[in-house]
Design a protein around this motif. Structure first.
Motif, short mmCIF file in Angstrom:
data_model
loop_
_atom_site.label_atom_id
_atom_site.label_comp_id
_atom_site.label_asym_id
_atom_site.label_seq_id
_atom_site.Cartn_x
_atom_site.Cartn_y
_atom_site.Cartn_z
N UNK A 3 0.80 -1.26 0.01
CA UNK A 3 0.06 0.10 -0.04
C UNK A 3 0.86 1.23 -0.04
N UNK A 4 0.37 2.19 -0.79
CA UNK A 4 1.38 3.51 -0.73
C UNK A 4 0.92 4.27 0.56
N UNK A 5 1.44 5.18 0.87
CA UNK A 5 1.00 5.93 2.06
C UNK A 5 -0.38 6.47 2.07
N UNK A 9 -2.93 5.55 4.73
CA UNK A 9 -3.58 6.77 6.07
C UNK A 9 -5.00 6.32 5.79
N UNK A 10 -5.82 6.39 4.69
CA UNK A 10 -6.94 6.03 4.55
C UNK A 10 -7.53 4.91 5.43
N UNK A 13 -7.47 5.23 9.10
CA UNK A 13 -8.62 6.37 9.29
C UNK A 13 -10.12 5.53 9.40
N UNK A 14 -10.20 4.65 8.34
CA UNK A 14 -11.46 3.83 8.32
C UNK A 14 -11.41 2.89 9.55
N UNK A 15 -10.30 2.31 9.79
CA UNK A 15 -10.24 1.29 10.96
C UNK A 15 -10.61 2.15 12.33
N UNK A 16 -10.01 3.43 12.52
CA UNK A 16 -10.40 4.03 13.57
C UNK A 16 -11.70 4.60 13.63
N UNK A 17 -12.51 4.56 12.69
CA UNK A 17 -13.82 5.19 12.53
C UNK A 17 -14.73 3.74 12.76
N UNK A 18 -14.35 2.73 12.36
CA UNK A 18 -15.45 1.62 12.12
C UNK A 18 -15.09 0.28 13.21
#
Length: 109
Positions: A3-5, A9-10, A13-18
């Motif tokens: 995965x690129x940076x 990051x996406x 952030x998705x994991x933090x939200x979900x």
């Protein structure tokens, strides 16, 4: 899979939200768990203080109502005295007031 940076990051952030478990692990790693506990304690203390404030406010309002009733009664008595004694001048009224016992105004409400 690489995965690129930006994609990484996406995904984070998705994991933090979900993902609550992931979020708690990150919080623990960042040592934010103590901050969260303190915030929870502060919220509870604020709620308790607000309840105490509301009780005090209600008590003060009851006392104010009682004070207002007593002041109205006092005013009626003064008016009745003026009427009864047929006061015609401020000087006569002041002389009459010297004879009134005002001690009951100093009583505890």
């Amino acid at each position: 899979m690489v995965l690129d940076v930006a994609e990484l990051k996406k995904r984070i952030l998705s994991l933090l939200k979900e993902d609550e478990e992931f979020r708690l692990v990150v919080v623990g790693l960042l040592r934010l768990d103590n901050v969260l506990l303190e915030l929870k304690k502060l919220r509870e203390e604020t709620k308790r203080l607000r309840e105490d404030f509301n009780k005090l406010y209600e008590s003060i309002m009851r006392r104010m109502d009682l004070f207002e009733m007593r002041m109205n009664a006092f005013e009626r008595r003064v008016i009745a005295l003026g009427t009864r004694w047929d006061l015609e001048s401020e000087k006569a009224f002041r002389n009459a007031m010297k004879g009134i016992d005002l001690d009951y105004l100093n009583t505890t409400f």
